[in-house]
Design an enzyme around this catalytic site. Sequence first.
Site: not given
Ligand code: H2U
Length: 346
Positions: A29, A51, A54, A113, A153, A159-161, A164, A166, A168, A312, A316
């Site tokens: 509220k 990328c 790709c 992509h 992620n 924090g996804c780099s 594309h 994907h 892990q 965040f 606490y």
């Molecule tokens: P994210 O899911 O956090 O985006 O991570 C992508 C992974 O891709 C990351 O762990 C790997 C990074 O180490 N990577 C490769 O293995 N080869 C590459 O050329 C770039 C990124």
Amino acid sequence: MPKILSEQPHRRYNILTGEWILVSPHRTKRPWQGKTEKSATDQRPIYDPNCYLCPTNTRANGAVNEDYKSTFAFTNDFGAILMDGPQVNYNEGLLKAESEQGICKVICFSPDHSLTLPQMEVDAITDVVKLWKNEYAALGAMEAINHVQIFENKGDIMGCSNPHPHGQIWAQSTIPEEPRKKTATQLAYYQKNGRSLLGDYLQQELESKERIVLENEDFVALVPFWATWPYEAMIIPRKHYTNIGELNASEERSFAAIIKGLTIKFDNLFEVSFPYSAGIHQAPTHNKEHAEWHFHMSFYPPLLRSATVKKFMVGYEMFGNPQRDITAEMAAKSLRELPQIHYSHQ
Ligand code: H2U
């Protein structure tokens, strides 16, 4: 559900981790004067020459990706755990360290992509499910591997780099903390009752319907009673399967369909490509039976109020335990009532 749980501060128990979360519904509220704007729409090309995921592109370490047409898996060039290496066994007073062996893999969901899971066809997501199954079986069969963690992620906020599509896999010799807790709670319940903890939980949820988001023949997506993240959700198979390897072909497709359905609802919530970390928790792969395990996929999305306002885990929550304002029931209702068609096609 008693009204007191939708109005009064209370704490809820997570049956899978054995931990508590503080729920403060009365705080919903309070006035909000923060940001609520939408983020810019993310338009990406089908193929990006820069990328590293790709097809046919060269990765950071010089390796070249296959010209893949559906999914593609490779060993992470910068893996957090490695298979070979000297043994570590350090014990010095109160200081203790030991080896961790393993393999990290990157799983490309599609050659396109521009896509995300909710935008992919069910058949294409089914190919991802098949790849997860193959990787879980192949990595899990390795002598040194006792646990296989599949995850995604999504979004730079997580924090996804790379955008594309994907995920892990980190496969390792020890059982990490979250699945370790879940093994203990499920085992205790199974030994006492001879039934799956999550199977019984699912029955209770199906009777109450309050936290169900969507269902199909083989799976149910719901906001767990103990959800921590505002729109946290969980996909549970109706059958007591210990791991994804037990899914038959039609169940693989149902799994893909409910992943698509849930992630469409997520995107529709704030009309944005909804960030999250999602992971599949399932039986460890060492040579022990794990009849207690009931596999499930959890989604932990950080967004709270809009495309840009994130929850965040601070204050606490760092010193006590997690806390939330909107209840799991409110979150489930919002998700349930959203259209099943992606906002970009509405
Ligand atoms: P994210 O899911 O956090 O985006 O991570 C992508 C992974 O891709 C990351 O762990 C790997 C990074 O180490 N990577 C490769 O293995 N080869 C590459 O050329 C770039 C990124």
